[in-house]
Design an enzyme around this catalytic site. Sequence first.
Site, PDB file in Angstrom:
ATOM      1  N   ASP A 177      27.329  18.815 137.775  1.00  0.00           N
ATOM      2  CA  ASP A 177      26.425  18.153 136.851  1.00  0.00           C
ATOM      3  C   ASP A 177      25.090  18.883 136.990  1.00  0.00           C
ATOM      4  O   ASP A 177      24.783  19.424 138.061  1.00  0.00           O
ATOM      5  CB  ASP A 177      26.283  16.667 137.219  1.00  0.00           C
ATOM      6  CG  ASP A 177      25.974  15.798 136.021  1.00  0.00           C
ATOM      7  OD1 ASP A 177      25.419  16.322 135.038  1.00  0.00           O
ATOM      8  OD2 ASP A 177      26.276  14.604 136.080  1.00  0.00           O
ATOM      9  N   CYS A 178      24.307  18.958 135.937  1.00  0.00           N
ATOM     10  CA  CYS A 178      23.096  19.778 135.978  1.00  0.00           C
ATOM     11  C   CYS A 178      22.159  19.353 137.100  1.00  0.00           C
ATOM     12  O   CYS A 178      21.775  18.193 137.194  1.00  0.00           O
ATOM     13  CB  CYS A 178      22.397  19.755 134.628  1.00  0.00           C
ATOM     14  SG  CYS A 178      23.353  20.638 133.383  1.00  0.00           S
TER      15      CYS A 178
END
Length: 154
Positions: free
Chosen positions: A46-47
């Site tokens: 996930d970023c």
Amino acid sequence: CVEQGQVTSLMCSYNAVNGVPSCANDWLLQTVARDTWGFDGAIVSDCDADGDVFFAHHYTATPEESVQKILRAGTDVDCGSFVTKYAKSAIDKGLITEADLDKRLYFQFRLRMRLGHFDPLGPLDRISTAEVCTPYSIELSRDGAAQGASLLKN
């Protein structure tokens, strides 16, 4: 879901599982996903979840140690800049090797091959941007949608 759906990518998240950040969790990514479920796609963070391994979870003493844990756990793609920023110094410190990077690149390129990124151009690739959104193409898309629509009755 992963086994039956034959998914091509998984995302490790910001949270920790049993005290280990998910993007650095070899039990979760390797033992469960790859070994038990037979997952053979790419694992994407996930970023900024990779950065959270160090900055939010304080899981390791240095960013380079976090890069080692992240790569060896099985995270293939860093949605962010953490691994990119600290990989070179992790190599210089002997914490990771080119083999660690090659293993992650294997899954990245495998995914790109599945997506056809290296295939020869097909007929749809030859449609120029000048042909998009012309009156003809808009009418053609409307006609296709109308012909493909189904009305269902209760």
